[in-house]
Design a protein around this motif. Structure first.
Motif, PDB file in Angstrom:
ATOM      1  N   ALA A   1       0.837  -1.201   0.000  1.00  0.00           N
ATOM      2  CA  ALA A   1       0.000   0.000   0.000  1.00  0.00           C
ATOM      3  C   ALA A   1       0.871   1.249   0.000  1.00  0.00           C
ATOM      4  CB  ALA A   1      -0.929  -0.009   1.211  1.00  0.00           C
TER       5      ALA A   1
ATOM      6  N   VAL B   1       2.651   1.734  -3.486  1.00  0.00           N
ATOM      7  CA  VAL B   1       1.687   2.202  -4.490  1.00  0.00           C
ATOM      8  C   VAL B   1       1.375   3.676  -4.259  1.00  0.00           C
ATOM      9  CG1 VAL B   1      -0.701   1.988  -5.275  1.00  0.00           C
ATOM     10  CG2 VAL B   1       0.686  -0.058  -4.908  1.00  0.00           C
ATOM     11  N   HIS B   2       1.164   4.012  -2.993  1.00  0.00           N
ATOM     12  CA  HIS B   2       0.833   5.402  -2.664  1.00  0.00           C
ATOM     13  C   HIS B   2       1.977   6.334  -3.034  1.00  0.00           C
ATOM     14  CE1 HIS B   2      -0.854   8.790  -0.489  1.00  0.00           C
ATOM     15  NE2 HIS B   2       0.329   8.955   0.067  1.00  0.00           N
TER      16      HIS B   2
ATOM     17  N   SER C   1      -4.888   2.246  -3.169  1.00  0.00           N
ATOM     18  CA  SER C   1      -3.724   1.702  -2.458  1.00  0.00           C
ATOM     19  C   SER C   1      -4.141   0.541  -1.572  1.00  0.00           C
ATOM     20  CB  SER C   1      -3.076   2.791  -1.601  1.00  0.00           C
ATOM     21  OG  SER C   1      -2.643   3.856  -2.406  1.00  0.00           O
TER      22      SER C   1
END
Lengths: 330, 242, 400, 291
Positions: free
Chosen positions: D50, D53-54, D64
């Protein structure tokens, strides 16, 4: 016992160990090689000890790193802080580690295998936390300094070669004791218990007491290994006795061959080689460790020793249960 | 329908290193009840577990309906229509009776609410109808046995293997179970029955094998075996004495 | 014990002892032969940083810093025309591995000096014993004072980092200037944090400051109970002392729990890292840190002695690694440069001579600070190298 | 400030993540009989994925989080392949030991892939905390507690009402009979590992805004989550939730009223006490763990 009397000579694990321990310092002669060889001896003691409980009794312990640390700190604290003669501190280490194993074992060995594993994990982790937190006693996270050289009867044992000789003798003694234990009545009963508990109990094996004995032995060996490490490094730091060390002990023994006399020997060699690999390929070695372990656990449950043994079966190999019955009847 | 539904050739099974079943061969014919007799420890259950793949056999061939299934995992036998009522019933204690029965339909449908064959099973064992919502663990032994058989029937099996359905039940319940089994035979089910209780089994069966210490000691049509001196002596005679 | 057992015991042991003694004899004979084959052209420097294990991000930056220094020296033609041959190992945060690797450096690789102490104070302490008995120069990049103190017991060991006593001194000066008299300290349970705790418990009361303490484990997921407990004493400053990423959680929690808007939220020199501060988001803005000058070098007056050195280092580092250097990279760079300078000045790789050279070097302007080693001070850095800085949400700026 | 209330909030905040991990342990233990040492690494994988991706693509937050869940699914499938399909391992002990290898490998792989970086996320429900009765509750804590609640109710419905859920419950009772009813062992293993990994990944994504995640973050969380699972009774869904919250609360209480320096020991002490005195957990009598 007469049944298993050796008729035809073949190289046994103690003999191979002896030749190896004797040959290594002849072939690799630098001081650094001595240090590696000493580390091999420490690993060999750790894994030989672990083999009693993880191998023969088939109860996976994750407390070996904790007992190792307990041995190291016992020796270190007694010698550095309490001015106990180093030789006495050295002897006290396995004694305390054995007592700890007896206490933890008495509480956890009635549990089913998986829960026993988790109990030993918890106990080992608590020991690890205590090593790092009890700063007044252990020196805390920065470690324990000021450990004197080991001396016996006025003769100082320090420097790479004398320490190696001491380590080699102790490691060999450990292997010989384990080898003879494996063949003793108790050893056969223990292996039978590991193979099939109901069958072993039915033939009169006292499961709990036997397992406790095996666990205490594993603690004792780890204590010796810890004392060796302390007097060799003249330094003790909590970082060496954490969860990763506990896992690596299990990995080494399993890949080498849990429950086989040659398993600890192969496992210790692999772990020592891994140390070397790690210095060159930082980061990749744990990936390799994880993957190799994953494959070996499932595809070769007997480890390297087991895979080799399958090709050269032990003479007169019989089912463990049959051997146990024989042992308790004689 | 007298072709071989199940054929076992030279099956060897071991517990660890200890071989328990030493090369057993037998067959079960379609539409018939075949019985595997044996005393406690003769290797009956081990034979069944070996042929089903629940325990990997050392060697031997097993064919079901002409297909070689010797190396098949247990779930693949189930998909071929082999249903197993295990020794000791082994119903799912924490599941409701209805869910236990539904578990039997896994090879037939992917829909959970359909429950094909439920009516048929409840017709065979009407005792289960009021218990449908109860947890299987609270049923009596006899009811659990009916549930285990019912669970197997839900898959509409081509071969039904029952391992000691009379074990631990009162004589009254045993005859109730055997009455149901007779009904299944009359419906044309192919049944392999493993039993210790020779008299009842031989009365039900068309053909029988006697298993002793991991070997087939004797075999033949059930009617002939009842008359056999050996069976008389070991099973029937001793039972009457006791 | 049966007779057979005794046989099994004695034979292998006898074998081993005989062989080991033989080994001892042959080892002595061999040592002389080996030394002759030694390549005298290159200067060998060994380094240990934990680029895996718990302190991996710190170790990684240190490795890059030292690597850059080695490269620069060799590009300039080496030390007195002798190139540096660099040996690097990763102990992964484990002391016994580090001990083995140090022995390898000293006896197998036959290094002339060791730079870098495994990225952990505990490891550096253990290494110091080995380098001392091998009579080799050791320049550590780790924090603990015990690595070099007392100097009389560590004649050949130096470190390229601030003593936490110095940093604490600077922070105390800062507090005094701000009129802060009541402070809360949150050290982590690592050697770095606990050493600071020791200093604080001695220095702060002496300076007339009221101190409340709560230690925490690296990896702590929630600081609110600690902060609430400390908040009862109404401290004017909350100072965390850690290198662990849980320092981010401390910042986030401090912004919500500490209601006194005027209270200072502080980190020590272990937490000077853009990445950490950005991860704290809004909660990181306004955090006061005590730091070497590296992050704020461009804001320093041109008169600052370090400005040029830092600028050149940062430019070279960014060109090589395509990332910003941090203070760890800086001190690792300094450590190697110092070792090289000492060996160059001593015109020898002999440990005691090189150590003497370092003690009499005068001033060495480094990235971390201006080093002034002496026989009494093997850390060499004073409060003039520490700057109080503040995170403004984008970058570090000077804290007034 | 109200210390007691603050301790409760902090305990629930961390406890919610322990609870998710503990539920994962229970699901795997029921389906395979094994203790899954990779459970904590799922949290790490979820949080790191997460965060990556963020940081790299700056998508909306839910994306995310969905990526973390997807990573959980993949991690679960990988686990099943690695510890059961590959060898057909059916013994609980072998699977348990094999997951140790998997955990080590996962951690090393993430170390290499992320280059040891740490990752965080913004709060899902805004950074502004809630003030209740003189204490501060993080909005992320509320989110995590809500996730735990939804997961517990959702899983409970899944296990009671659906075909697959019933199969998994049946496997917990008697895995062998399930295979002879036509469901291969690896299918059960795949389901339980995917569920466990998704729970872990959700926990990781929910934890990332509170504390930064890196390749190191999972191991200890996993071990503490196991203590929580044992406290509630391994395999007991609601027991696991309560166990997780209790361990979080005790840790927070030790930090608030005692010394946080021994905080890490709390979960292990509880684990030992439970194992030695009541190994079936506080809320369960079903599973016999003593021999």
């Amino acid at each position: 016992m007469a049944v298993s009397r050796i008729r035809r000579w073949r190289p046994t694990t103690p003999v191979i160990t002896a030749v190896l321990l004797a040959a290594m310092p002849l072939i690799f002669i630098s001081d650094f090689a001595r240090a590696i060889q000493l580390r091999f001896c420490v690993m060999l003691l750790l894994l030989t000890g672990l083999n009693f409980i993880n191998g023969y009794a088939r109860m996976s312990s994750l407390a070996q790193a904790g007992f190792y640390g307990l041995g190291a700190y016992t020796a270190g604290i007694l010698a550095a802080r309490l001015d106990v003669p180093p030789a006495l501190a050295f002897v006290a280490a396995p004694v305390l580690a054995t007592v700890a194993a007896l206490v933890i074992g008495a509480a956890s060995l009635r549990l089913r295998a998986t829960y026993f594993t988790m109990a030993t994990l918890g106990a080992g982790y608590i020991l690890y936390i205590l090593f790092g937190r009890m700063t007044g006693v252990t020196g805390g996270p920065n470690g324990l300094l000021g450990i004197p050289a080991l001396s016996v009867a006025g003769i100082e044992i320090s420097g790479p070669l004398p320490m190696y000789v001491l380590a080699a003798v102790l490691a060999l003694l450990g292997v010989v004791v384990a080898y003879n234990f494996e063949r003793s009545r108790a050893g056969r009963a223990l292996r039978a218990l590991g193979a099939s508990e109901p069958a072993a109990v039915a033939s009169g094996v006292r499961a709990f007491r036997l397992r406790l004995f095996a666990f205490a032995l594993s603690g004792c060996y780890a204590g010796v290994a810890g004392a060796l490490e302390t007097f060799d490094a003249t330094f003790v730091s909590p970082s060496s006795f954490g969860f990763l060390t506990a896992v690596l002990c299990v990995v080494g023994l399993t890949v080498g061959g849990a429950g086989r006399a040659a398993g600890p020997l192969i496992g210790a060699a692999l772990l020592t080689a891994l140390d070397e690999l790690g210095t060159e390929y930082a980061g990749y070695e744990m990936l390799i460790v994880g993957l190799v372990f994953l494959v070996v656990v499932q595809a070769f449950p007997g480890g390297v020793a087991g895979a080799a043994g399958a090709r050269w079966p032990r003479r007169g190999a019989r089912p463990a249960v049959a051997r146990a019955t024989e042992g308790s009847a004689s | 329908m007298t072709d071989s539904a199940l054929s076992v050739r030279d099956l060897r099974v071991a517990h660890g290193r200890l071989e328990v079943v030493h090369g057993v061969s037998f067959e079960a014919r379609g539409g018939q009840v075949t019985c595997l007799l044996g005393t406690n420890g003769a290797g009956k259950t081990t034979t069944i577990r070996g042929l089903l793949g629940l325990q990997t056999p050392r060697s031997g061939t097993v064919t079901v309906g002409g297909t070689d299934v010797s190396r098949h995992a247990p779930h693949r036998l189930a998909r071929l229509g082999v249903a197993h009522v295990p020794e000791g019933r082994r119903v799912f204690a924490n599941l409701s009776v209805r869910d236990n029965l539904r578990m039997g339909t896994l090879t037939r449908t992917r829909r959970w609410r359909e429950e094909p064959g439920l009516d048929h099973v409840l017709h065979t064992f009407p005792e289960l109808t009021p218990k449908l919502k109860d947890a299987a663990g609270v049923l009596s032994g006899g009811q659990q046995q009916m549930l285990a058989i019912g669970r197997a029937l839900m898959s509409r099996p081509t071969l039904l293997i029952l391992d000691e359905p009379s074990m631990g039940l009162s004589p009254k319940l045993v005859s109730r179970i055997y009455q149901a089994l007779a009904g299944l035979r009359d419906d044309g089910h192919t049944i392999l029955l493993v039993e210790q209780n020779a008299r009842l089994a031989l009365e039900l069966a068309d053909h029988a094998y006697v298993l002793e210490t991991g070997h087939i000691a004797e075999s033949g049509p059930a009617g002939e075996l009842i008359a056999s001196a050996r069976v008389q002596e070991i099973y029937l005679g001793s039972q009457e004495e006791s | 014990m049966t007779r057979r057992l005794r046989w099994r015991l004695t034979t292998p042991i006898a074998l081993t002892i005989t062989a080991a003694l033989a080994a001892g004899c042959s080892a002595g004979a061999d040592a002389g032969a080996d030394a002759g084959a030694e390549d005298s052209a290159a200067i060998k420097i060994g380094t240990l940083y934990s680029v895996t294990g718990p302190a991996a991000n710190v170790g990684d930056k240190m490795r890059k810093g030292t690597e850059l220094a080695v490269e620069q020296i060799n590009q300039r033609g080496g030390i007195d025309g002798r190139k540096i041959e660099w040996k690097f190992y990763d102990p992964a945060g484990d002391t016994s591995t580090a001990v083995t690797q140090t022995r390898k450096l000293l006896t197998d690789d036959k290094v002339d000096a060791i730079v870098g102490g495994g990225s952990s104070s505990g490891i550096a302490l253990a290494m110091g014993q080995l380098t001392a008995s091998a009579k080799k120069l050791f320049v550590a990049t780790e924090g603990a004072r015990a690595i070099v103190q007392p100097e009389t017991e560590h004649p050949l060991t130096f470190k390229a980092t601030f003593n936490d006593t110095v940093v604490m001194q600077k922070i105390i000066e800062f507090w005094k200037a701000k009129g802060v008299t009541n402070v809360a300290l949150l050290p982590d349970t690592s050697g770095f944090g606990q050493s600071a705790l020791e200093v604080a418990e001695k220095e702060l009361p002496a300076a007339g400051l009221k101190l409340a303490v709560a230690s925490f484990d690296p990896g702590t997921g929630d600081f609110t109970p600690l902060l609430t407990k400390l908040g009862a004493g109404k401290p004017q400053a909350y100072l965390a002392w850690t290198t662990d990423s849980s320092g981010v959680t401390f910042l986030k929690n401090a912004r919500t729990v500490v209601t006194d808007g005027a209270a200072l939220i502080q980190h020590s020199f272990g937490f000077v890292d853009d990445r950490y501060m950005k991860q704290a988001g809004d909660a990181g803005v306004g955090t006061v840190l005590s730091s070497p000058k590296l992050p704020v070098a461009d804001l320093l007056p041109d008169s600052d002695p370090q400005k040029k050195t830092i600028g050149e280092f940062a430019a070279a580092y960014e060109a090589k690694y395509h990332e910003q250097p941090n203070v760890y990279a800086g001190q690792a760079y300094d450590a190697l440069m110092l070792a090289a300078e000492a060996i160059g000045k001593a015109k020898s790789t002999d440990g005691p001579l090189a150590a003497k050279a370092l003690e009499t070097l005068g001033e060495h302007v480094g990235v971390t600070g201006v080093f002034r080693y002496s026989a009494q001070d093997h850390s060499g850095l004073g409060t003039d190298g520490v700057e109080m800085i503040k995170w403004d949400g984008e970058r570090f700026v000077l804290a007034g | 400030m109200n210390l007691l209330l603050q301790v409760v909030f902090a305990g629930l905040s961390v406890g919610a993540v322990y609870a998710l991990v503990a539920v994962g342990f229970g699901v795997v233990a029921n389906g395979t009989g094994a203790v899954n040492f990779a459970q904590g690494e799922y949290v790490m994988v979820g949080g790191v994925v997460a965060g990556v991706v963020h940081e790299v693509w700056h998508p909306p937050l839910p994306v995310s989080v969905l990526c973390a869940v997807a990573a959980g699914v993949v991690a679960g499938l990988v686990t099943e392949l690695a510890v059961s399909r590959f060898s057909g391992a059916r013994s609980a002990e072998i699977i348990t030991i094999a997951t140790i290898g998997l955990a080590v490998a996962l951690k090393a792989a993430v170390l290499l892939l992320t280059d040891r970086k740490t990752y965080g996320l913004p709060h899902f429900l805004g950074e502004r905390p809630l003030r209740v009765g003189g204490a501060v509750a993080d909005t992320q804590t509320l989110w995590n507690l809500a996730v735990v609640f939804v997961v517990a109710v959702g899983l409970s419905l899944f296990f009671r009402r659906t075909r697959q859920g019933t199969i998994l419950r049946a496997a917990a009772d008697d895995p062998e009979v399930v295979t002879s009813l036509g469901v291969p062992f690896h299918s059960v293993a795949r389901w339980v590992f995917v569920i466990a990994a998704v729970l872990g990944a959700l926990g990781g994504a929910g934890l990332a805004p509170l504390s930064v995640m890196s390749y190191e973050s999972g191991t200890l969380l996993g071990l503490k989550g196991f203590a929580a699972a044992m406290l509630g009774g391994l395999g007991n869904l609601y027991g696991a939730v309560i166990g997780g919250l209790v361990i979080g609360l005790v840790e927070a209480a030790v930090a608030g009223y005692g010394s946080a320096a021994y905080g890490d020991a709390v979960a292990f002490v509880i684990l030992l006490i439970i194992l030695f005195t009541r190994p079936t957990g506080l809320f369960s009598q079903r599973k016999v763990v003593r021999v």
